[in-house]
Design a protein around this motif. Structure first.
Motif, PDB file in Angstrom:
ATOM      1  N   LYS A 392      -2.711   9.467  -8.492  1.00  0.00           N
ATOM      2  CA  LYS A 392      -3.010   8.368  -8.768  1.00  0.00           C
ATOM      3  C   LYS A 392      -3.169   8.608  -7.057  1.00  0.00           C
ATOM      4  O   LYS A 392      -3.683   8.795  -6.085  1.00  0.00           O
ATOM      5  CB  LYS A 392      -1.783   7.133  -8.189  1.00  0.00           C
ATOM      6  N   ARG A 393      -2.028  10.138  -6.613  1.00  0.00           N
ATOM      7  CA  ARG A 393      -1.985  10.392  -5.256  1.00  0.00           C
ATOM      8  C   ARG A 393      -3.581  11.216  -4.641  1.00  0.00           C
ATOM      9  O   ARG A 393      -4.245  10.916  -4.025  1.00  0.00           O
ATOM     10  CB  ARG A 393      -0.945  11.530  -5.086  1.00  0.00           C
ATOM     11  N   ALA A 396      -5.966   8.399  -3.811  1.00  0.00           N
ATOM     12  CA  ALA A 396      -5.466   7.999  -2.975  1.00  0.00           C
ATOM     13  C   ALA A 396      -6.472   8.926  -1.868  1.00  0.00           C
ATOM     14  O   ALA A 396      -6.669   8.825  -0.664  1.00  0.00           O
ATOM     15  CB  ALA A 396      -4.074   7.752  -2.614  1.00  0.00           C
TER      16      ALA A 396
END
Length: 799
Positions: A392-393, A396
């Motif tokens: 997810k990071r 992002a």
């Protein structure tokens, strides 16, 4: 070929049947095969069934049968062949005249009576012993059939006499001919794989010693040489004493489990691969009992959340749901419910889970209902949970980089457009400002139009500054860096700012005592500071307020750390703070976008912060803004510092000697813009030079070839349709080395500067400033030139 037709049934008349029945003491009768009516009966049948002769002849087979046997009897009769020959024995239940049930063993054969097909039946009443024997026979047959289907053989050994008995299936398991009889104990052990022999002997001894069933798996080589896995189940029983010795019988079963073992091994390997796959993927597996709410999870789940192996952990479904982030919980549980109700083929969600230390971690969960009740109610659900926090990071960050790339591409496109506009606009501005300068000189200082001409010149200069901002934004300006002291630069800029700001704006300065050296472009940094001061003044909206400029070595004023992306080296922090209206959260992300402004029409172009951002980035620095409505705005610029020079003071430079006016030197002006060419020619003529003009590169080069020594300096535009100024400079270097060449352009780039240097071009002038710098530049270049030659040059054809 032999005749394969069935043998013709024997024919009987009534007299022959009476004689036959007289010889048969057992019950017997004849029935019509089609109607099932009794045609003849023996006295033995009358005695057993209790009927008179007339009553029996009035019966059919249905009347003799137990009601539960009637359907089976009719089906059996339909299968009887008309040919001769007896039918195998079959056991049936009949009823006597008083309803007493009796079991009879029936045998029959086909005959012809009175011209019709019939069956002669002989019956034998079955006693209790016979029934027991028949049941035992059937039981043994069923057992043999079951053993064969299950591949289970049975055996027994009398330990005293070594007498051995095998079932039929035992012979099949061993691949042994039953005619050979069972092998003795040692003969059987010889068939056992040597790797398992001692274990099997210990198994038998344990069965005798403990007196309870024992199980053991071993490998056995059949008589045909095939190696098979067998499983033995053995137990021992004491027998009555015989010849004074206590007898022990060892009984057991032997089952071929080769296929089962292969399946178990395949399952074990599959589970091992699944285990390694789960461990390799780092996933946690869960098994949820929907009816009880209990949930089993692998150890990986608490590990994901930061729990050690020896720490207690609540793995219930309720605990799992409580760990979901409040913003995600409703959607996740709704997805679970939709799958439980059968509205989705599987369950998938991504959510944040609370870790042991309170942090939130992104988790991907997948599951499916694997068991439902009779009414479709879910009973069991299984699935996995994956740690996707890093993913997810990364996504992002990837999204952020994509946004930066889009912004960069947008800025690049706008920069290209802005650069092109600025280039054309510089041509116009150069001509306007040049003619304005001539007009003011011709009008005289006391002319009544001078104030209006001064306002026109001020507007022109403002337009020129705007062009410079556009070029700085598009990064088309060449970057000329030098070692400068930031403090004196800020002090000089503050003096300009004080003259610009109204009295209601209180300008304050808090500057470091040290000079703070940096590799920078002084003009660009001054432009940035002026832009920020202008924005701060506009933010006051005409009200009294403060504008504070601070300069310090980073970390010495207690300020926040620099923005991310700044190189790890000492840096200066330059801030401009105002007490104005401030900006909201929706405005802040857009402040660096070119042409974005919140100011009213006529008060801003939307380029100030975009230009500042570009200049600071080109200096290897970073810029950040902190603002909120009603709290004012602080813009912080971080610039890398350079080492302090060993000595930065010396003898003052001697004053530059003013050059004298021209002395009739010959200058060739080349420009495709006729207005600009005439302006440059007039400016030079007023300064005392003799000027000839050409409007394209081919014409200029033709004039030079005709008279290479007819000119003392060539002034040429860079961008022309039929050849650039660089092409003119290159040809001049070949025709007459040492002839000074000056290129004028509204668009001076680092690439242009480098190529011009290579070709020996003596100077590059900005077209928009050419009216102010032209004569001084020409005077400097021609200051030490030889006296002028004859004019006009012969190449111009004037005599």
């Amino acid at each position: 070929m032999p005749d394969e037709r069935p043998e013709e049934p024997e024919r009987f008349d009534d007299l022959e049947l009476e004689r036959l029945f007289a010889c048969l003491p057992a019950p017997a009768w004849v029935f019509d095969r089609e109607t099932l009516r009794i045609l003849a009966v023996s006295d033995g049948a009358l005695r057993v069934y209790g009927y008179t002769h007339e009553e029996f002849l009035a019966l059919t087979l249905r009347d003799l049968r137990d009601p539960s046997d009637v359907a089976a009897m009719e089906a059996r009769v339909r299968t009887l062949t008309p040919g001769n020959g007896p039918v195998a024995h079959s056991l049936w239940r009949h009823r006597t005249r008083d309803g007493t049930p009796i079991d009879v063993d029936i045998v029959s054969r086909a005959i012809i009576v009175r011209g019709r097909p019939a069956r002669l039946v002989a019956a034998q009443v079955v006693t209790d012993r016979e029934r027991t024997i028949e049941a035992l026979r059937r039981s043994e047959a069923s057992l043999a059939s079951a053993q064969q289907r299950a591949q289970i053989g049975s055996w027994e050994i009398e330990t005293t006499t070594r007498a051995t008995a095998y079932s039929a299936q035992m012979y099949r398991l061993l691949g042994r001919d039953p005619a050979l009889g069972p092998p003795d104990f040692e003969g059987f052990m010889a068939m056992v794989d040597p790797r398992d022999e001692q274990g099997l002997r210990a198994h038998y001894r344990r069965a005798v010693r403990e007196g309870r069933p024992q199980r053991f798996a071993f490998r056995l080589r059949r008589a045909d040489g095939e190696l098979r896995w067998m499983e033995a189940m053995s137990d021992a029983h004491s027998e009555p004493p015989r010849d004074g010795a206590q007898g022990i019988v060892l009984r057991g079963t032997l089952q071929d489990v080769t296929d089962r073992r292969a399946a178990e091994e395949a399952l074990r390997q599959s589970e091992e691969r699944w285990k390694f796959a789960i461990q390799g993927a780092g996933d946690a597996v869960w098994d949820y009992d929907v009816e009880t709410g209990a949930e089993y999870v692998t150890r990986r789940w608490p590990e994901m959340l930061g729990y050690a192996a020896d720490e207690s952990f609540d793995a219930s479904y309720r605990s799992w749901a409580e760990r979901i982030h409040p913003e995600d919980r409703t959607a996740v549980l709704a997805n679970v419910q939709a799958h439980l109700e059968g509205r989705t083929p599987s369950y998938r969600s991504e959510y944040r889970a609370r870790c042991k230390d309170g942090r939130w971690k992104w988790i991907a969960v997948r599951g499916v209902v694997v068991e439902r009740g009779p009414e479709g109610r879910p009973r069991r659900m299984v699935g996995t949970r994956s740690d996707i926090d890093d993913l997810k990071r990364a996504r992002a960050h990837e999204h952020e980089l994509e946004e930066q790339l889009r912004q960069s591409q947008k800025m690049e496109s706008l920069g290209t457009l802005a650069g092109g506009i600025a280039h054309d606009f510089n041509n116009i501005l150069g001509a306007m400002l040049g003619h304005l300068q001539l007009a003011r000189e011709e009008a005289g200082a006391e002319h009544p139009l001078q104030p209006r001409l001064e306002q026109i010149e001020r507007s022109g200069r403002r337009a020129r500054e705007l062009v410079q901002q556009i070029l700085a934004f598009s990064r088309k300006q060449p970057q000329a860096f030098s070692l400068i002291a930031l403090r004196p630069l800020v002090v000089d800029t503050l003096a300009l700012m004080r003259s610009m700001l109204p009295a209601s704006a209180q300008l304050e300065a808090e500057l470091a005592d040290e000079p703070l050296w940096a590799e920078a472009n002084a003009t660009q940094l001054q432009q940035v500071l002026m832009n920020l001061a202008t924005n701060a003044w506009h933010a006051l909206e005409g009200q009294p307020g403060r504008i504070v400029v601070r300069l310090a070595r980073a970390g010495m004023d207690g300020a926040a750390p620099p923005p991310a992306g700044l190189r790890l080296q000492p840096h200066a922090r330059l801030t401009v703070e105002d007490s104005g209206c401030g900006m909201d959260a929706a405005t802040l992300p857009r402040v660096f976008e070119p042409f974005f402004t919140t100011k009213p029409v006529g008060r801003g172009t939307g380029l100030g912060l975009a230009v500042a951002h570009g200049i600071v980035a080109s200096h290897g620095g970073a810029i950040a803004i902190d603002s909120a409505p009603g709290r004012g705005t602080t813009v912080a610029i971080h610039l890398p510092l350079a080492d302090t020079p060993a000595a930065h003071a010396g003898e003052p430079a001697p004053p530059r000697r003013a050059a004298a006016n021209g002395a009739g030197q010959r200058i060739l002006v080349v420009d495709d813009d006729e207005v600009m060419a005439l302006l440059l020619a007039e400016l030079l003529a007023r300064a005392g030079y003799r000027v000839a003009t050409q409007h394209d590169a081919p014409s200029a080069l033709a004039a030079l070839r005709a008279d290479p020594d007819g000119y003392d300096l060539v002034l040429t535009d860079f961008n022309m349709p039929n050849g650039s100024g660089l092409a003119v400079a290159g040809e001049i270097a070949r025709l007459r080395a040492g002839l000074p060449v000056v290129i004028v352009s509204g668009y001076v780039t680092d690439e242009l500067r480098a190529e011009a240097t290579r070709l020996g071009v003596r100077e590059l002038l900005h077209k928009e400033s050419s009216a102010e710098t032209l004569t001084a530049t020409v005077q400097r270049l021609l200051g030490e030139a030889s006296p002028p030659g004859p004019w006009p040059p012969a190449s111009l054809g004037v005599g």
